[in-house]
Design a protein around this motif. Structure first.
Motif, short mmCIF file in Angstrom:
data_model
loop_
_atom_site.label_atom_id
_atom_site.label_comp_id
_atom_site.label_asym_id
_atom_site.label_seq_id
_atom_site.Cartn_x
_atom_site.Cartn_y
_atom_site.Cartn_z
N GLY A 111 0.86 -1.18 0.00
CA GLY A 111 0.00 0.00 0.00
C GLY A 111 0.89 1.23 0.00
N ALA A 112 0.49 2.26 -0.73
CA ALA A 112 1.29 3.50 -0.80
C ALA A 112 1.52 4.07 0.59
CB ALA A 112 0.60 4.52 -1.69
N THR A 113 0.57 3.80 1.49
CA THR A 113 0.70 4.30 2.86
C THR A 113 2.01 3.85 3.51
OG1 THR A 113 -1.69 4.09 2.97
CG2 THR A 113 -0.57 4.48 5.04
N ILE A 116 4.74 6.08 2.19
CA ILE A 116 4.65 7.40 2.81
C ILE A 116 5.30 7.37 4.19
CG2 ILE A 116 3.02 9.11 3.74
CD1 ILE A 116 1.07 8.20 1.44
N ILE A 180 -0.06 16.57 -3.66
CA ILE A 180 -0.91 15.47 -4.13
C ILE A 180 -1.68 15.98 -5.35
CG2 ILE A 180 -2.70 13.81 -3.49
CD1 ILE A 180 -2.07 14.40 -0.57
N ASN A 184 -6.61 14.77 -2.83
CA ASN A 184 -7.69 14.16 -2.08
C ASN A 184 -7.84 15.03 -0.82
OD1 ASN A 184 -9.41 12.50 -0.66
ND2 ASN A 184 -8.00 10.76 -0.51
N ASP A 211 2.43 12.92 -4.98
CA ASP A 211 1.54 11.76 -4.85
C ASP A 211 0.58 11.75 -6.04
OD1 ASP A 211 -0.63 10.06 -4.21
OD2 ASP A 211 -0.27 10.29 -2.05
N PHE A 214 -4.12 9.39 -7.97
CA PHE A 214 -5.38 9.53 -8.72
C PHE A 214 -5.17 9.96 -10.17
CE2 PHE A 214 -6.47 10.00 -4.26
CZ PHE A 214 -7.53 9.12 -4.15
N SER A 244 -0.46 4.89 -5.28
CA SER A 244 -1.29 3.81 -4.74
C SER A 244 -1.97 3.09 -5.90
CB SER A 244 -2.36 4.40 -3.82
OG SER A 244 -3.32 3.41 -3.49
N MET A 245 -2.19 1.80 -5.77
CA MET A 245 -2.96 1.05 -6.78
C MET A 245 -4.39 0.82 -6.30
SD MET A 245 -0.35 0.91 -8.46
CE MET A 245 0.14 -0.15 -9.78
N SER A 246 -4.68 1.23 -5.07
CA SER A 246 -5.97 0.89 -4.44
C SER A 246 -7.17 1.45 -5.19
CB SER A 246 -6.01 1.43 -3.01
OG SER A 246 -5.02 0.82 -2.23
N LYS A 247 -7.06 2.72 -5.63
CA LYS A 247 -8.25 3.42 -6.13
C LYS A 247 -8.49 3.12 -7.61
CE LYS A 247 -7.46 5.28 -2.04
NZ LYS A 247 -6.62 6.39 -1.83
N ARG A 255 -3.56 -4.27 -0.77
CA ARG A 255 -2.46 -3.42 -0.31
C ARG A 255 -1.29 -3.44 -1.30
NH1 ARG A 255 -4.23 -0.41 1.08
NH2 ARG A 255 -2.70 0.50 2.46
N ALA A 256 -1.37 -2.56 -2.27
CA ALA A 256 -0.30 -2.47 -3.27
C ALA A 256 -0.06 -1.03 -3.66
CB ALA A 256 -0.65 -3.31 -4.50
C1 LIG Z 1 -5.61 6.30 -0.61
C2 LIG Z 1 -4.42 7.16 -0.80
C3 LIG Z 1 -3.11 6.67 -0.61
C4 LIG Z 1 -2.74 5.32 -0.05
O1 LIG Z 1 -3.39 4.25 -0.49
P1 LIG Z 1 -2.92 2.76 -0.20
O2 LIG Z 1 -4.20 2.04 -0.10
O3 LIG Z 1 -2.13 2.73 1.05
O4 LIG Z 1 -2.12 2.36 -1.39
C5 LIG Z 1 -2.06 7.53 -0.85
N1 LIG Z 1 -2.26 8.79 -1.23
C6 LIG Z 1 -3.49 9.29 -1.43
C7 LIG Z 1 -3.63 10.70 -1.87
C8 LIG Z 1 -4.61 8.50 -1.21
O5 LIG Z 1 -5.84 9.01 -1.35
#
Ligand SMILES: *Cc1c(COP(=O)(O)O)cnc(C)c1O
Length: 393
Positions: A111-113, A116, A180, A184, A211, A214, A244-247, A255-256
């Motif tokens: 996860g990008a988190t 970070i 970003i 977001n 970041d 999106f 992040s690959m989540s969105k 979690r990628a």
């Molecule tokens: C959701 C989000 C992330 C992190 O997403 P992960 O699920 O951890 O990959 C990072 N940056 C922004 C701006 C986000 O909205």
């Protein structure tokens, strides 16, 4: 904390409002997950999750590849369970050509988190964040960190004024700046020439995070490459691009994510940890990247989804029951202008229509009542729109 507002709700709805308040308090600055909410409120029928941001068409695409690969290989699930996944550097080597970077500068994250956190804890001591923002950028600051903020102007639709911003960074004395784009929760995308100018002005900082989680919703994918800002890291050595690959791929549960930074930083991080931080399912997801049919289908799905996004935005713009901010992403920030609180609106959307949206009451840097609505499939968007109209109009 029931106020006069809740008179618009029935006594039954008021009880549920109180339960939801408790849940939100326990979730800190993030919304309770859908699973948490369903557990606490089994009677609520959540039909649409428009709180978490996710491309539902991409989830379906992943699911179809996953199923067909699993049925073609009887050992597929067993291997996922019993085998260690590949190490970080190995996955980086496989992924680098598709991302268009040198493998040495690629840090694969759970996860990008996670990226970070790694950057803030190792290459930063004073973070300057633009608010409103994605909260981990200040929450991950340790007691040793300093955090300062730059207020984005909601009267200007949250655009980032490059000169005011650079002055603010310099004045703060921060060694780290966070950009970003699209942002977001507001969806504002920094134009390329502004971003280029800002980065040239911030070359003296230790770390600048860009970041681009999106970015796929902001610009069209060409036939060779998905949209990306990774090229910035070549020209600006202090820049780290986080993704992040989540969105966009609709796979938050796996979690990628990844970050591009200087190879010496990647080495330093990997020499002291993150050995098997990518689980087997995330590794499988990353393997789809080297498969052209998957990428081609993803581009098609993305184009369709981006069409749904524009339709939804033009619909809310002409309806006028809220102030919907222009967005370059797959969600829309809305300011409630009819006197209701965001909390009441969020709760009524959920109770009456099963639509779960993000109550932005806890977001630093928003002055007023705001909700953030994730954009989904065409039919779900229709349902979300009607729910908003019913509660707000
Ligand atoms: C959701 C989000 C992330 C992190 O997403 P992960 O699920 O951890 O990959 C990072 N940056 C922004 C701006 C986000 O909205």
């Amino acid at each position: 904390m029931l106020d006069l507002q809740t008179q618009r709700a029935t006594p039954e709805e008021r009880d549920l409002i109180a339960t939801l308040e408790q849940l939100s308090l326990r979730s800190g600055s993030h919304s309770p997950s859908l699973a948490t909410m369903l557990e606490a409120l089994p009677d609520i029928d959540v039909k649409i999750d428009a709180c978490y941001l996710s491309n539902p068409l991409a989830t379906d695409l992943f699911w179809s590849y996953f199923n067909s690969d699993a049925s073609a290989d009887p050992r597929f699930f067993m291997r996922l369970l019993e085998a260690y996944p590949s190490q970080n550097r190995i996955i980086a080597e496989r992924l680098a050509p598709t991302i268009g970077v040198d493998p040495g500068g690629l840090f694969i994250a759970n996860g990008a988190t996670e990226a970070i956190q790694a950057i803030l804890h190792n290459y930063s001591s004073h973070v300057h964040v633009n608010v409103p923002t994605f909260s981990p950028y200040y929450e991950f600051a340790t007691p040793k960190h300093e955090v300062t903020m730059f207020q984005l102007d909601q009267d200007e639709d949250f655009i980032l004024d490059p000169e005011r911003y650079v002055r603010s960074v310099n004045k703060s004395g921060a060694d780290t700046a966070i950009l970003i784009t699209p942002n977001n929760p507001d969806g504002y995308q920094i134009p390329d020439d502004h971003l280029e100018w800002i980065l040239s002005q911030l070359s003296g900082l230790r770390t600048v995070i860009v970041d681009e989680s999106f970015i796929h919703f902001a610009r069209a994918a060409d036939s060779h490459r998905l949209p990306t800002l990774v090229g910035l890291t070549e020209k600006h050595p202090n820049v780290t691009v986080v993704k992040s690959m989540s969105k966009d791929f609709g796979i938050a549960g796996i979690r990628a994510g990844y970050a591009i930074m200087s190879p010496s930083r990647v080495n330093e991080l990997l020499d002291h940890g993150y050995l098997w931080n990518i689980n087997g399912l995330a590794e499988y997801f990353f393997s789809l990247f080297s498969r052209q049919p998957f990428l081609d289908e993803y581009r098609t799905v993305l184009r369709t989804y981006n069409g749904y996004i524009s339709d939804f935005i033009s619909r809310t713009a002409s309806a006028g029951f809220t102030r919907g901010f222009p967005t370059s992403s797959n969600f829309q920030l809305m300011q409630i202008t009819n006197g209701m609180t965001s909390e009441l609106v969020t709760t009524l959307l959920l109770l009456r229509h099963g639509v779960y949206v993000r109550n932005c009451a806890d977001k630093i840097g928003l002055d007023g009542e705001f909700i953030r609505v994730a954009i989904r499939t065409e039919s779900e968007n229709g349902h979300i729109f009607q729910a908003l109209e019913d509660v707000l109009a």
